[in-house]
Write an enzyme that holds these catalytic residues in place. Sequence first.
Site, short mmCIF file in Angstrom:
data_model
loop_
_atom_site.label_atom_id
_atom_site.label_comp_id
_atom_site.label_asym_id
_atom_site.label_seq_id
_atom_site.Cartn_x
_atom_site.Cartn_y
_atom_site.Cartn_z
N ASP A 158 27.94 65.79 41.96
CA ASP A 158 29.14 66.38 42.57
C ASP A 158 29.12 67.90 42.45
O ASP A 158 29.53 68.62 43.37
CB ASP A 158 30.40 65.81 41.90
CG ASP A 158 30.55 64.32 42.15
OD1 ASP A 158 30.20 63.86 43.25
OD2 ASP A 158 31.01 63.60 41.24
N HIS A 186 34.17 60.89 37.55
CA HIS A 186 33.40 60.64 38.77
C HIS A 186 34.05 59.45 39.48
O HIS A 186 33.68 58.30 39.26
CB HIS A 186 31.95 60.35 38.41
CG HIS A 186 31.10 60.05 39.60
ND1 HIS A 186 30.72 61.01 40.52
CD2 HIS A 186 30.55 58.89 40.04
CE1 HIS A 186 29.98 60.44 41.47
NE2 HIS A 186 29.87 59.16 41.19
P1 NAX Z 1 20.67 50.18 42.85
O1 NAX Z 1 21.54 49.00 43.06
O2 NAX Z 1 19.61 50.48 43.86
O3 NAX Z 1 19.92 50.03 41.44
C1 NAX Z 1 20.56 49.57 40.30
C2 NAX Z 1 19.52 48.79 39.51
O4 NAX Z 1 20.10 48.41 38.28
C3 NAX Z 1 19.05 47.50 40.20
O5 NAX Z 1 17.63 47.49 40.27
C4 NAX Z 1 19.59 46.41 39.29
O6 NAX Z 1 18.74 45.27 39.23
C5 NAX Z 1 19.61 47.13 37.96
N1 NAX Z 1 20.45 46.50 36.94
C6 NAX Z 1 21.59 45.79 37.11
N2 NAX Z 1 22.04 45.35 35.92
C7 NAX Z 1 21.17 45.80 35.00
C8 NAX Z 1 21.09 45.66 33.59
N3 NAX Z 1 21.99 44.94 32.91
N4 NAX Z 1 20.07 46.26 32.95
C9 NAX Z 1 19.13 46.97 33.62
N5 NAX Z 1 19.14 47.12 34.95
C10 NAX Z 1 20.15 46.54 35.62
O7 NAX Z 1 21.62 51.43 42.63
P2 NAX Z 1 21.27 52.98 42.72
O8 NAX Z 1 21.54 53.46 44.09
O9 NAX Z 1 19.93 53.23 42.13
O10 NAX Z 1 22.40 53.60 41.80
C11 NAX Z 1 22.39 53.40 40.40
C12 NAX Z 1 23.77 53.64 39.82
O11 NAX Z 1 24.13 55.01 39.94
C13 NAX Z 1 24.90 52.86 40.53
O12 NAX Z 1 25.75 52.34 39.54
C14 NAX Z 1 25.62 53.94 41.32
O13 NAX Z 1 26.97 53.60 41.55
C15 NAX Z 1 25.48 55.12 40.40
N6 NAX Z 1 25.66 56.46 40.97
C16 NAX Z 1 26.31 57.39 40.22
C17 NAX Z 1 26.41 58.71 40.60
C18 NAX Z 1 27.09 59.72 39.74
O14 NAX Z 1 27.25 60.84 40.20
N7 NAX Z 1 27.51 59.42 38.52
C19 NAX Z 1 25.87 59.16 41.90
C20 NAX Z 1 24.79 58.29 42.39
C21 NAX Z 1 25.01 56.81 42.22
O15 NAX Z 1 25.80 56.34 43.26
#
Ligand code: NAX
Length: 330
Positions: A158, A186
């Site tokens: 952000d 966030h």
């Molecule tokens: P994805 O859904 O592509 O990847 C998430 C991964 O986490 C998947 O491969 C899933 O299998 C894995 N996962 C789920 N549960 C798990 C567990 N218990 N242990 C280990 N792995 C696990 O999401 P992606 O686009 O890569 O985003 C990752 C995270 O970042 C999401 O939660 C998203 O909301 C968050 N974000 C946060 C941002 C911020 O500014 N704080 C911005 C970017 C992003 O949107």
Amino acid sequence: EKDPLTVLVTGAAGQIGYALLPMIARGAMLGPDQPVILHVLDIEPNAETLKGVKMELMDGAFPLLRGVIATTDVIEACKGVDIAIMLGGFPRRKDDNIDLIFKNVGIYKAQASALEQHADSNCKVLVVANPANTNALILKEFAPSIPEENITSLSRLDHNRALNQISENLNVHVGDVKNVIIWGNHSSKRYPDANHAAVNIGVGHKSVKELIADDHWLNTDFISNVQNRGQTIVKARRLSGAFSAASAVCDHMRDWILGTPKGTWVSMGVYSDGSYGIQPGLIYSFPVTCEKGEWSIVQGLKIDEFEREKMDALERELIEEKKVAYSSLH
Ligand code: NAX
């Protein structure tokens, strides 16, 4: 030569992981002279994808990469970790943190224990997975032996989006814009604040408020453009943003560990010590400077009524998220 640092990336088979891992292996996060060992964790249904990611890391032949452990076992993943980047969790489907808390607190409680027992005792943690601030809070509460200043959440994406908005509006290079602030949470209410921001101009700098023709913009479209940026990217890409988030993760860790440039602050979700009247103990995003691996909250900024109202609303939101998180644990 420096000893390698062990970096854990959870959710490593996901989108952001795919963009982040080669950045880390190339030295974009910890510097071009810092060897790394990567521990990449995901859940069983993604085990095959994770194997593929490991193969690509090996095929990258990165000189700084001294080892890769790909696993679905949290304990193996956390062993000896110096830095933990937490991307794993249920991704945000709607712009609603409350809905996500139920799905993520259990995960963060378990991973907190694994980190506490198996990671290096001075392990630095960055939580990215949403609701990032509240996941980080849960991690902090359930890993009490990790120093609380070592647990942070990502607001840098952000922050960087806000720098870009100013750069476009003023038609100046983004590298010359500094000191925007992301306050609080966030969430859909995220608040980018450019009241204290500045632009480098040859020698010295000028405040953004001075340079901007229409300062109404700073309290209207500037804020909503940053708030809506994620959705705007989803519409265009039909996927949420990934490498901009990965790059922000590198910025956050690099600045934290190697230090912020003189005269520049960045936004990080850190535990509140009561600065600016924010309830102590919440993981709240503040402007911070970093030196020798330690952050400190920028003090003494003059806060006007508009800022105060937004900062307080975000504090209330985080208190509410904390309540929901605890109620879903019992
Ligand atoms: P994805 O859904 O592509 O990847 C998430 C991964 O986490 C998947 O491969 C899933 O299998 C894995 N996962 C789920 N549960 C798990 C567990 N218990 N242990 C280990 N792995 C696990 O999401 P992606 O686009 O890569 O985003 C990752 C995270 O970042 C999401 O939660 C998203 O909301 C968050 N974000 C946060 C941002 C911020 O500014 N704080 C911005 C970017 C992003 O949107």
